[in-house]
Design a protein around this motif. Structure first.
Motif, PDB file in Angstrom:
ATOM      1  N   ILE A 153      43.868  58.236  44.037  1.00 50.75           N
ATOM      2  CA  ILE A 153      42.832  57.671  43.499  1.00 50.75           C
ATOM      3  C   ILE A 153      43.204  56.258  43.394  1.00 50.75           C
ATOM      4  CG2 ILE A 153      41.487  57.377  41.302  1.00 50.75           C
ATOM      5  CD1 ILE A 153      41.101  60.277  42.408  1.00 50.75           C
ATOM      6  N   ILE A 154      42.222  55.232  43.714  1.00 51.84           N
ATOM      7  CA  ILE A 154      42.139  53.876  43.626  1.00 51.84           C
ATOM      8  C   ILE A 154      41.027  53.265  42.770  1.00 51.84           C
ATOM      9  CG2 ILE A 154      41.973  51.892  44.916  1.00 51.84           C
ATOM     10  CD1 ILE A 154      43.064  53.325  47.656  1.00 51.84           C
ATOM     11  N   LEU A 155      41.457  52.615  41.893  1.00 52.67           N
ATOM     12  CA  LEU A 155      40.466  51.889  41.004  1.00 52.67           C
ATOM     13  C   LEU A 155      40.583  50.366  41.363  1.00 52.67           C
ATOM     14  CD1 LEU A 155      41.549  53.488  37.529  1.00 52.67           C
ATOM     15  CD2 LEU A 155      39.750  54.241  38.907  1.00 52.67           C
ATOM     16  N   GLU A 156      39.266  49.840  41.854  1.00 57.40           N
ATOM     17  CA  GLU A 156      39.340  48.515  42.028  1.00 57.40           C
ATOM     18  C   GLU A 156      39.178  47.586  40.666  1.00 57.40           C
ATOM     19  OE1 GLU A 156      36.318  47.490  44.583  1.00 57.40           O
ATOM     20  OE2 GLU A 156      36.774  48.973  46.271  1.00 57.40           O
ATOM     21  N   LYS A 157      39.454  46.513  40.650  1.00 58.08           N
ATOM     22  CA  LYS A 157      39.578  45.494  39.696  1.00 58.08           C
ATOM     23  C   LYS A 157      38.485  45.743  38.518  1.00 58.08           C
ATOM     24  CE  LYS A 157      42.178  41.540  38.973  1.00 58.08           C
ATOM     25  NZ  LYS A 157      42.780  40.438  39.593  1.00 58.08           N
ATOM     26  N   LYS A 158      37.303  45.916  39.167  1.00 61.96           N
ATOM     27  CA  LYS A 158      36.091  45.787  38.234  1.00 61.96           C
ATOM     28  C   LYS A 158      36.321  47.089  37.364  1.00 61.96           C
ATOM     29  CE  LYS A 158      31.175  45.410  38.419  1.00 61.96           C
ATOM     30  NZ  LYS A 158      30.082  45.112  39.274  1.00 61.96           N
ATOM     31  N   VAL A 159      36.791  48.225  37.751  1.00 60.68           N
ATOM     32  CA  VAL A 159      36.750  49.490  36.916  1.00 60.68           C
ATOM     33  C   VAL A 159      37.950  49.360  36.171  1.00 60.68           C
ATOM     34  CG1 VAL A 159      37.362  51.911  37.507  1.00 60.68           C
ATOM     35  CG2 VAL A 159      35.804  50.802  38.908  1.00 60.68           C
ATOM     36  N   GLN A 160      38.893  48.929  36.551  1.00 67.95           N
ATOM     37  CA  GLN A 160      40.241  48.786  35.553  1.00 67.95           C
ATOM     38  C   GLN A 160      39.777  47.974  34.592  1.00 67.95           C
ATOM     39  OE1 GLN A 160      43.301  46.956  38.161  1.00 67.95           O
ATOM     40  NE2 GLN A 160      43.526  48.749  39.516  1.00 67.95           N
ATOM     41  N   LYS A 161      39.205  46.767  34.838  1.00 67.75           N
ATOM     42  CA  LYS A 161      38.653  45.966  33.510  1.00 67.75           C
ATOM     43  C   LYS A 161      37.835  46.745  32.708  1.00 67.75           C
ATOM     44  CE  LYS A 161      38.997  41.229  35.599  1.00 67.75           C
ATOM     45  NZ  LYS A 161      37.994  40.024  35.892  1.00 67.75           N
ATOM     46  N   PHE A 162      36.654  47.538  33.226  1.00 66.91           N
ATOM     47  CA  PHE A 162      35.951  48.164  32.436  1.00 66.91           C
ATOM     48  C   PHE A 162      36.842  49.160  31.369  1.00 66.91           C
ATOM     49  CE2 PHE A 162      33.382  51.924  31.831  1.00 66.91           C
ATOM     50  CZ  PHE A 162      32.410  51.653  31.307  1.00 66.91           C
ATOM     51  N   LEU A 163      37.791  49.752  32.018  1.00 62.26           N
ATOM     52  CA  LEU A 163      38.431  50.725  31.353  1.00 62.26           C
ATOM     53  C   LEU A 163      39.440  50.063  30.115  1.00 62.26           C
ATOM     54  CD1 LEU A 163      39.793  53.168  33.994  1.00 62.26           C
ATOM     55  CD2 LEU A 163      37.901  53.693  32.219  1.00 62.26           C
ATOM     56  N   LEU A 164      39.930  48.860  30.351  1.00 60.44           N
ATOM     57  CA  LEU A 164      40.469  48.043  29.488  1.00 60.44           C
ATOM     58  C   LEU A 164      39.645  47.774  28.558  1.00 60.44           C
ATOM     59  CD1 LEU A 164      43.107  45.627  31.373  1.00 60.44           C
ATOM     60  CD2 LEU A 164      43.472  47.823  30.064  1.00 60.44           C
ATOM     61  N   LYS A 165      38.397  47.549  28.727  1.00 58.84           N
ATOM     62  CA  LYS A 165      37.448  47.107  27.658  1.00 58.84           C
ATOM     63  C   LYS A 165      37.320  48.105  26.778  1.00 58.84           C
ATOM     64  CE  LYS A 165      33.004  45.237  27.318  1.00 58.84           C
ATOM     65  NZ  LYS A 165      31.642  44.765  28.322  1.00 58.84           N
ATOM     66  N   HIS A 166      37.234  49.360  27.252  1.00 61.06           N
ATOM     67  CA  HIS A 166      37.010  50.650  26.459  1.00 61.06           C
ATOM     68  C   HIS A 166      38.241  51.522  25.859  1.00 61.06           C
ATOM     69  CE1 HIS A 166      33.162  49.692  28.252  1.00 61.06           C
ATOM     70  NE2 HIS A 166      32.470  50.048  27.368  1.00 61.06           N
ATOM     71  N   LYS A 167      39.460  50.672  26.056  1.00 63.57           N
ATOM     72  CA  LYS A 167      40.728  51.347  25.883  1.00 63.57           C
ATOM     73  C   LYS A 167      40.604  51.825  24.442  1.00 63.57           C
ATOM     74  CE  LYS A 167      45.671  50.178  25.503  1.00 63.57           C
ATOM     75  NZ  LYS A 167      46.792  49.155  25.498  1.00 63.57           N
ATOM     76  N   GLY A 168      41.133  53.411  24.133  1.00 65.33           N
ATOM     77  CA  GLY A 168      41.222  53.813  22.790  1.00 65.33           C
ATOM     78  C   GLY A 168      39.985  54.462  22.340  1.00 65.33           C
ATOM     79  N   GLN A 169      38.944  54.451  23.418  1.00 69.02           N
ATOM     80  CA  GLN A 169      38.037  55.317  23.245  1.00 69.02           C
ATOM     81  C   GLN A 169      37.746  56.785  23.965  1.00 69.02           C
ATOM     82  OE1 GLN A 169      34.239  52.905  24.085  1.00 69.02           O
ATOM     83  NE2 GLN A 169      34.829  51.265  22.756  1.00 69.02           N
TER      84      GLN A 169
END
Length: 89
Positions: A4-20
């Motif tokens: 699985i590869i997560l591009e930077k845009k997806v990584q930022k999205f997941l960091l924004k929703h961290k803990g949810q």
């Protein structure tokens, strides 16, 4: 197993929703996809106009990815709300 590869845009999205709960649901989906991206019980549809590309729906959120069978890779290239994620320019 697929890598699985997560591009930077997806990584930022997941960091924004961290803990949810969304992040935990996404991780569970990644586990299922890595084992077999074609046979699972996830809400997945083929994207029209993009070869080998799919969308994974988790609630109101969409994760777009492509499957590269030759390299055994699943590349997630976009994530966001339904009204934002399908806009390409």
């Amino acid at each position: 197993m697929y890598q699985i590869i997560l591009e930077k845009k997806v990584q930022k999205f997941l960091l924004k929703h961290k803990g949810q709960p969304l992040v935990a649901q996404f991780r569970q989906a990644l586990t299922q996809l890595a084992l077999n991206p074609y046979q699972n019980n996830l809400d997945i549809k083929i994207l029209v106009g993009l070869p080998h590309s799919y969308r994974l729906r988790i609630g109101k959120w969409r994760f777009l990815y492509e499957i590269i069978d030759e390299k055994i890779i699943i590349n997630f290239f976009d994530a966001g709300a339904r009204w934002d994620v399908y806009k390409w320019e």
